[in-house]
Scaffold this motif. Structure first.
Motif, PDB file in Angstrom:
ATOM      1  N   TYR A   1       0.851  -1.195   0.000  1.00  0.00           N
ATOM      2  CA  TYR A   1       0.000   0.000   0.000  1.00  0.00           C
ATOM      3  C   TYR A   1       0.883   1.241   0.000  1.00  0.00           C
ATOM      4  CZ  TYR A   1       0.686   1.075   5.003  1.00  0.00           C
ATOM      5  OH  TYR A   1       1.213   1.426   6.212  1.00  0.00           O
ATOM      6  N   ILE A   2       0.305   2.353  -0.452  1.00  0.00           N
ATOM      7  CA  ILE A   2       1.082   3.584  -0.621  1.00  0.00           C
ATOM      8  C   ILE A   2       0.826   4.567   0.512  1.00  0.00           C
ATOM      9  CG2 ILE A   2       1.634   5.490  -2.182  1.00  0.00           C
ATOM     10  CD1 ILE A   2       0.568   3.757  -4.485  1.00  0.00           C
ATOM     11  N   VAL A   3      -0.456   4.787   0.855  1.00  0.00           N
ATOM     12  CA  VAL A   3      -0.810   5.742   1.908  1.00  0.00           C
ATOM     13  C   VAL A   3      -2.072   5.241   2.588  1.00  0.00           C
ATOM     14  CG1 VAL A   3      -2.233   7.267   0.455  1.00  0.00           C
ATOM     15  CG2 VAL A   3      -0.996   8.230   2.419  1.00  0.00           C
ATOM     16  N   ASP A   4      -2.216   5.589   3.850  1.00  0.00           N
ATOM     17  CA  ASP A   4      -3.377   5.192   4.637  1.00  0.00           C
ATOM     18  C   ASP A   4      -3.915   6.446   5.317  1.00  0.00           C
ATOM     19  OD1 ASP A   4      -5.206   4.216   6.496  1.00  0.00           O
ATOM     20  OD2 ASP A   4      -4.041   2.421   6.914  1.00  0.00           O
ATOM     21  N   ASN A   5      -5.117   6.892   4.913  1.00  0.00           N
ATOM     22  CA  ASN A   5      -5.630   8.145   5.463  1.00  0.00           C
ATOM     23  C   ASN A   5      -6.255   7.986   6.843  1.00  0.00           C
ATOM     24  OD1 ASN A   5      -8.330   7.266   5.188  1.00  0.00           O
ATOM     25  ND2 ASN A   5      -8.649   8.333   3.258  1.00  0.00           N
ATOM     26  N   GLY A   6      -6.183   6.777   7.403  1.00  0.00           N
ATOM     27  CA  GLY A   6      -6.739   6.542   8.719  1.00  0.00           C
ATOM     28  C   GLY A   6      -5.699   6.350   9.808  1.00  0.00           C
ATOM     29  N   VAL A   7      -4.450   6.648   9.523  1.00  0.00           N
ATOM     30  CA  VAL A   7      -3.404   6.506  10.539  1.00  0.00           C
ATOM     31  C   VAL A   7      -3.404   7.748  11.429  1.00  0.00           C
ATOM     32  CG1 VAL A   7      -0.931   6.289  10.969  1.00  0.00           C
ATOM     33  CG2 VAL A   7      -1.984   5.032   9.080  1.00  0.00           C
ATOM     34  N   ASP A   8      -3.833   7.582  12.682  1.00  0.00           N
ATOM     35  CA  ASP A   8      -3.908   8.700  13.643  1.00  0.00           C
ATOM     36  C   ASP A   8      -4.750   9.854  13.106  1.00  0.00           C
ATOM     37  OD1 ASP A   8      -2.297   7.289  15.373  1.00  0.00           O
ATOM     38  OD2 ASP A   8      -0.447   8.216  14.664  1.00  0.00           O
ATOM     39  N   TYR A   9      -5.812   9.509  12.384  1.00  0.00           N
ATOM     40  CA  TYR A   9      -6.661  10.520  11.740  1.00  0.00           C
ATOM     41  C   TYR A   9      -8.033   9.883  11.501  1.00  0.00           C
ATOM     42  CZ  TYR A   9      -7.626  14.610   8.797  1.00  0.00           C
ATOM     43  OH  TYR A   9      -8.124  15.775   8.295  1.00  0.00           O
ATOM     44  N   PRO A  10      -9.128  10.661  11.512  1.00  0.00           N
ATOM     45  CA  PRO A  10     -10.448  10.075  11.225  1.00  0.00           C
ATOM     46  C   PRO A  10     -10.528   9.609   9.772  1.00  0.00           C
ATOM     47  CG  PRO A  10     -10.656  12.219  12.325  1.00  0.00           C
ATOM     48  CD  PRO A  10      -9.232  12.088  11.883  1.00  0.00           C
ATOM     49  N   GLY A  11     -10.280   8.336   9.535  1.00  0.00           N
ATOM     50  CA  GLY A  11     -10.155   7.811   8.177  1.00  0.00           C
ATOM     51  C   GLY A  11     -11.483   7.422   7.571  1.00  0.00           C
ATOM     52  N   GLY A  12     -11.419   7.041   6.308  1.00  0.00           N
ATOM     53  CA  GLY A  12     -12.580   6.579   5.564  1.00  0.00           C
ATOM     54  C   GLY A  12     -12.128   6.032   4.237  1.00  0.00           C
ATOM     55  N   ASN A  13     -13.050   5.949   3.279  1.00  0.00           N
ATOM     56  CA  ASN A  13     -12.665   5.438   1.967  1.00  0.00           C
ATOM     57  C   ASN A  13     -11.531   6.273   1.388  1.00  0.00           C
ATOM     58  OD1 ASN A  13     -13.688   7.441  -0.267  1.00  0.00           O
ATOM     59  ND2 ASN A  13     -15.310   7.353   1.250  1.00  0.00           N
ATOM     60  N   ASN A  14     -10.732   5.669   0.532  1.00  0.00           N
ATOM     61  CA  ASN A  14      -9.655   6.402  -0.116  1.00  0.00           C
ATOM     62  C   ASN A  14      -9.705   6.135  -1.614  1.00  0.00           C
ATOM     63  OD1 ASN A  14      -7.471   8.133  -0.264  1.00  0.00           O
ATOM     64  ND2 ASN A  14      -6.285   7.052   1.286  1.00  0.00           N
ATOM     65  N   HIS A  15      -9.276   7.109  -2.396  1.00  0.00           N
ATOM     66  CA  HIS A  15      -9.319   6.998  -3.851  1.00  0.00           C
ATOM     67  C   HIS A  15      -8.354   8.041  -4.402  1.00  0.00           C
ATOM     68  CE1 HIS A  15     -12.104   6.405  -7.604  1.00  0.00           C
ATOM     69  NE2 HIS A  15     -10.863   6.700  -7.968  1.00  0.00           N
ATOM     70  N   GLY A  16      -7.480   7.606  -5.289  1.00  0.00           N
ATOM     71  CA  GLY A  16      -6.523   8.534  -5.864  1.00  0.00           C
ATOM     72  C   GLY A  16      -5.592   7.816  -6.815  1.00  0.00           C
ATOM     73  N   SER A  17      -4.453   8.462  -7.124  1.00  0.00           N
ATOM     74  CA  SER A  17      -3.513   7.842  -8.050  1.00  0.00           C
ATOM     75  C   SER A  17      -2.160   8.519  -7.957  1.00  0.00           C
ATOM     76  CB  SER A  17      -4.033   7.900  -9.484  1.00  0.00           C
ATOM     77  OG  SER A  17      -3.307   6.987 -10.310  1.00  0.00           O
ATOM     78  N   VAL A  18      -1.217   7.989  -8.741  1.00  0.00           N
ATOM     79  CA  VAL A  18       0.137   8.513  -8.767  1.00  0.00           C
ATOM     80  C   VAL A  18       0.350   9.342 -10.025  1.00  0.00           C
ATOM     81  CG1 VAL A  18       1.030   6.609  -7.394  1.00  0.00           C
ATOM     82  CG2 VAL A  18       1.088   6.452  -9.887  1.00  0.00           C
ATOM     83  N   CYS A  19       1.301  10.271  -9.915  1.00  0.00           N
ATOM     84  CA  CYS A  19       1.594  11.155 -11.045  1.00  0.00           C
ATOM     85  C   CYS A  19       3.035  11.628 -10.915  1.00  0.00           C
ATOM     86  CB  CYS A  19       0.640  12.352 -11.034  1.00  0.00           C
ATOM     87  SG  CYS A  19       0.738  13.420 -12.489  1.00  0.00           S
TER      88      CYS A  19
END
Length: 443
Positions: free
Chosen positions: A236-254
């Motif tokens: 995995y690349i990033v986790d938006n729920g680490v020490d933060y109110p997380g939820g679904n994630n969606h994105g990409s690399v550039c």
């Protein structure tokens, strides 16, 4: 721009970054504050010059499924539904928009400009046996390969693949359907199993598929030597729920100016909606792996300036139940701050002034009728260095404290404590203590 990278009143989740010409474009869904559902009926486009990634420009609305005060609907009345997760690619000088419309067979739009506006070209055209995902093409991501062939990846809880006819860009080629290009079986581990949010890229001859796994706060990636897969989970690349109110994630690399980034989103307003666009630097190693990165407050900045006013809402760490909420277009605060809550910011560059032993911290808060201690740490609350303590009063205002001076680059953490001792302390354990608006360091 720090994270979030767009103006702080803007809610663009599901970001697909694309470089066209001398600009990077961000395509995404459109959320609103205080809504009880994902997305609305319009898409917006933002872009920035490659040589000035802190200067994002709004190109306005690019596609609609309902009329508004300035636009007609771009679709028929029977597709008067919410729009999800667009992607845009270029082919032969035209720009093609692929989006999911709830309850329809999706849509393909076309424009002469990367920012649109996009004119409806067609729904997807296919034989029933040649489409997965009930034919709705949820969260579609599109790849134009080096030989001009066009591939589409899509699905909700099932990972699907088709090839698109490059002559018209909306017909699904007969016999091209593949299911399970990423493992979506019940036996797959949750951190690997495909959930949604397909985003394909071809990097150094390898096919990458960025996606949201069943552990939904992450963006994972898988690779293959063939566009139709199967793809092998790599991490995995990033986790938006680490020490933060997380939820679904969606994105990409550039890749922008030789640097790779992961675009993703974070939640606000104590909901899994109201999502805002963020970005982190990543590295793609020679073996094709992408080491996980932490969430920061940096965005495209190399570091934050501690001597400028920092909005509290760019926190990348929120622990204990506090959250960011929008009160109006101009005001977004961290609220629901109770005893033991932590708010963190990564990273500030304090410079190289070794002669100064102390500095002054000023915090602007909205008082909640309770006296509070706000402890300030460098590099973590558990194992970091305590810099000082600021007494927060009962009223709205600015409170200051002298704290230990720093040099170099550090993260900063604030920990709230109610400061009440004795038997009455139990009555303050879950009481909101104050609302955090902004802060700055001074010498």
């Amino acid at each position: 721009m720090a994270n979030p990278i767009l103006p702080l009143w803007e809610y663009i989740p599901d970001g697909e970054p694309r470089v066209f010409g001398d600009r990077v474009y961000l395509y995404g869904s459109h959320d609103n504050a205080a809504e009880s559902d994902f997305c609305d009926n319009k898409l917006k486009v933002w872009s920035a010059p490659l040589n000035d990634l802190n200067n994002w420009q709004c190109h306005g609305h690019s596609f609609h499924t309902r009329p508004d005060r300035d636009h007609k609907s771009d679709t028929e009345e029977r597709t008067d539904h919410r729009l999800f997760a667009p992607d845009v690619i270029e082919k032969n000088g035209k720009y093609y928009l692929y989006a999911y419309i709830v309850g329809s067979k999706g849509c393909v739009g076309v424009s002469d400009r990367p920012e649109g506006p996009f004119e409806l070209l067609s729904e997807y055209k296919y034989l029933a046996e040649d489409a997965g995902d009930d034919g709705i093409y949820n969260d579609a991501g599109v790849l134009v390969d080096d030989d001009g062939r066009v591939y589409i990846y899509y699905g909700f809880t099932e990972s699907n693949f088709n090839e698109i006819d490059p002559q018209n860009m909306y017909e699904i080629i007969k016999g091209s359907y593949r299911r399970g290009v990423i493992d979506d079986s019940d036996s797959a581990p949750q951190e690997q199993r495909f959930f949604e949010a397909s985003s394909p890229r071809k990097i150094n001859g390898t096919y990458y598929l960025i996606y949201s796994p069943c552990r939904g706060s992450r963006l994972a990636y898988a690779t293959s030597d063939k566009p139709q897969g199967p793809f092998t989970y790599r991490g995995y690349i990033v986790d938006n729920g680490v020490d933060y109110p997380g939820g679904n994630n969606h994105g990409s690399v550039c890749c922008i100016n030789g640097q790779w980034y992961i675009f993703y989103h974070r939640m606000t307003n104590n909901t899994i909606m109201s999502r805002r666009a963020c970005v982190e630097k990543i590295e793609i190693l020679p073996d094709g792996t992408i080491p996980p990165v932490e969430m920061t407050s940096l965005g495209f900045e190399e570091s934050l300036n501690p001597y400028k006013i920092t909005p509290a809402e760019i926190a990348c760490v929120l622990k204990g139940g506090c959250f960011i909420t929008e009160k109006d277009i101009f005001t977004r605060s961290i609220v629901n701050i109770t005893d033991g809550n932590v708010m963190g910011y990564k990273y500030f560059d304090f410079g190289n002034d070794y002669s100064t032993k102390t500095m002054k911290l000023a915090v602007k808060v909205r008082g909640m009728g309770t006296k509070t201690k706000l402890k300030i740490y460098a590099d973590g609350c558990e194992d970091g260095e305590l810099l000082g303590e600021c007494e927060i009063g009962t009223a709205d205002g600015v409170y200051t404290a002298a704290v230990k001076a720093l040099t170099g680059v550090h993260s900063i953490f604030f920990k709230a404590e109610h400061g009440v001792e004795g038997w009455t302390a139990q009555y303050f354990e879950n009481k909101p203590l104050f609302e955090f608006e902004e802060f700055t360091f001074m010498k």
